[in-house]
Design a protein around this motif. Structure first.
Motif, PDB file in Angstrom:
ATOM      1  N   ARG A  84       6.781   9.849   0.751  1.00 54.08           N
ATOM      2  CA  ARG A  84       6.496   8.786   0.010  1.00 54.08           C
ATOM      3  C   ARG A  84       6.875   7.567   0.664  1.00 54.08           C
ATOM      4  O   ARG A  84       7.429   7.406   1.869  1.00 54.08           O
ATOM      5  N   ARG A  85       5.676   6.922   1.870  1.00 54.43           N
ATOM      6  CA  ARG A  85       4.974   5.884   2.411  1.00 54.43           C
ATOM      7  C   ARG A  85       4.656   5.281   1.760  1.00 54.43           C
ATOM      8  O   ARG A  85       3.703   5.502   1.742  1.00 54.43           O
ATOM      9  N   SER A 140      -1.535  -5.547   0.179  1.00 52.54           N
ATOM     10  CA  SER A 140      -2.603  -4.951  -0.059  1.00 52.54           C
ATOM     11  C   SER A 140      -3.599  -5.579   0.227  1.00 52.54           C
ATOM     12  O   SER A 140      -4.034  -5.334   1.994  1.00 52.54           O
ATOM     13  N   THR A 160       1.019  -1.608   0.237  1.00 49.72           N
ATOM     14  CA  THR A 160       0.145  -0.132   0.004  1.00 49.72           C
ATOM     15  C   THR A 160       1.005   0.505   0.184  1.00 49.72           C
ATOM     16  O   THR A 160       2.544   1.526   0.813  1.00 49.72           O
ATOM     17  N   GLU A 161       0.435   2.221  -0.328  1.00 47.00           N
ATOM     18  CA  GLU A 161       1.129   3.407  -0.736  1.00 47.00           C
ATOM     19  C   GLU A 161       0.125   4.837  -0.633  1.00 47.00           C
ATOM     20  O   GLU A 161      -1.172   4.545  -0.110  1.00 47.00           O
ATOM     21  N   GLU A 162       1.049   5.696   0.450  1.00 55.18           N
ATOM     22  CA  GLU A 162       0.204   6.635   1.214  1.00 55.18           C
ATOM     23  C   GLU A 162       1.516   8.009   0.865  1.00 55.18           C
ATOM     24  O   GLU A 162       2.876   8.068   2.227  1.00 55.18           O
ATOM     25  N   SER A 163       1.530   8.203  -0.381  1.00 51.74           N
ATOM     26  CA  SER A 163       2.376   9.915  -0.472  1.00 51.74           C
ATOM     27  C   SER A 163       2.007  10.691  -0.840  1.00 51.74           C
ATOM     28  O   SER A 163       0.922  10.652  -1.037  1.00 51.74           O
ATOM     29  N   SER A 164       2.541  11.985  -0.702  1.00 53.40           N
ATOM     30  CA  SER A 164       2.188  13.334  -0.285  1.00 53.40           C
ATOM     31  C   SER A 164       3.623  13.839  -0.794  1.00 53.40           C
ATOM     32  O   SER A 164       4.334  14.205   0.189  1.00 53.40           O
TER      33      SER A 164
END
Length: 350
Positions: free
Chosen positions: A261-262, A267, A253-257
């Motif tokens: 970048r994380r 998933s 899963t990715e949660e970047s902004s």
């Protein structure tokens, strides 16, 4: 034609329908199963063509069979994508049905691929055998505990005739003896059932050349190859190997902004049984193939063994996808693979 947006629940369904000839719009709540079945059979008697759109959900097999029997169109939509198309903050069954109807009318309904009845029935065979094997493993583990408490440590030898006889001769108190006997009876019942299901799987594999081709890959057996074909359905649905890895839930899963970048855990979307079988098969491949073993230990030292196992499973899924799509067995696939860095290969890839 009558177009129906169906918000399906286990006990009822809320529908919004429109008659494309008259423009008449209706809403209705149908109880399961009698009221709903009668409603759709009445539409069949009227001789009109019907298209029903609903979100992907469980507990709807009887409804799907009913529409197939009546020769009505059934479109199954991606629930996550449909959710993104909801603008209002309020959510009710009537609004959900109206949203599905609007997407159908505007030709924006996110339709997904749905396996046929034979495919689903074979998946039940895989799941049934998998669950029985899990039950047998739990029973065997409990019997190992009984033996260990009495100082008997035989490991796999406990299931040989001599080990079984030694287990049965242990002198135990009343209820401990009862527990041992009940567990042995369960083991004797589960083993023949598992063998019977295994033979059924092997017979099914003989009818499927694609499965036999996938089984040429080291570490891939009957269960993994058959599950891969049943779940993927057709390789043309996917454009590349990355999409396959995402489909079976083996990508992070990715949660970047902005500049941050994380990447999180995988998933775990898609079919849980296929993901489990790919991980198990990849570990067998690592033990038998030097190149895979080298890659695995390199990843394990940097990222840990758990992440390395998942990475090998993802690599295996991509290999099976390309073998299927290109119609190659493992030997042919290896010859056509990457030869970057090898002597005499100035172009990098052949």
């Amino acid at each position: 034609m009558i177009i129906i947006g169906c918000d399906y629940h286990p006990g009822f369904q809320q529908i919004a329908l429109v008659d494309t000839e008259t423009g008449e719009l209706k809403e209705r709540r149908l109880g399961h199963r009698e009221e709903a079945e009668q409603f759709y059979r009445d539409l069949k008697v009227r001789g009109v063509s019907v298209r029903v759109g609903m979100e992907a959900s469980g507990h709807a097999r009887w409804f799907e069979r009913l529409l197939m029997e009546l020769q009505f169109e059934l479109w199954i939509g991606d629930a996550a994508e449909i959710r993104t198309k909801r603008v209002r903050k309020q959510k009710t069954d009537r609004q959900d049905a109206a949203l599905l109807l609007r997407l159908l009318i505007e030709d924006r309904f996110p339709r997904i691929w749905v396996p046929d009845g034979e495919n689903r029935d074979l998946r039940q065979l895989l799941w049934h055998r998998h669950r029985l094997v899990q039950m047998r493993t739990r029973v065997m583990n409990q019997l190992h505990v009984v033996a260990l408490n009495e100082g008997v440590r035989l490991k796999k030898a406990l299931w040989r005739p001599a080990g079984r006889e030694q287990l049965e001769k242990l002198k135990l108190p009343c209820w401990s003896s009862r527990r041992r006997q009940d567990l042995l009876d369960l083991l004797d019942q589960l083993t023949p059932k598992i063998h019977e299901l295994t033979r059924a799987l092997e017979q099914e594999v003989e009818k499927r050349p694609i499965v036999r081709r996938l089984m040429t890959h080291p570490g891939v057996g009957v269960l993994t190859a058959l599950a891969f074909e049943l779940v993927i359905g057709t390789p043309e649905r996917f454009g590349c190997g990355k999409q396959i890895a995402s489909y079976v839930g083996l990508v992070p899963t990715e949660e970047s902004s902005g500049d941050r970048r994380r990447l999180g855990h995988i998933s775990k979307q898609g079919n849980a049984l296929l993901r489990f079988l790919l991980v198990e098969a990849a570990q067998v491949t690592v033990r038998s193939q030097p190149q895979w073993r080298s890659k695995f230990f390199h990843l394990a030292m940097r990222r840990g063994r758990k992440i390395a196992k998942v990475a090998m499973a993802r690599k295996l899924a991509v290999h099976l996808y390309w073998m299927w799509r290109q119609g190659l067995d493992y030997g042919q696939f290896e010859k056509l693979g990457s030869h970057a860095g090898q002597p005499g290969n100035r172009q990098g890839v052949q």
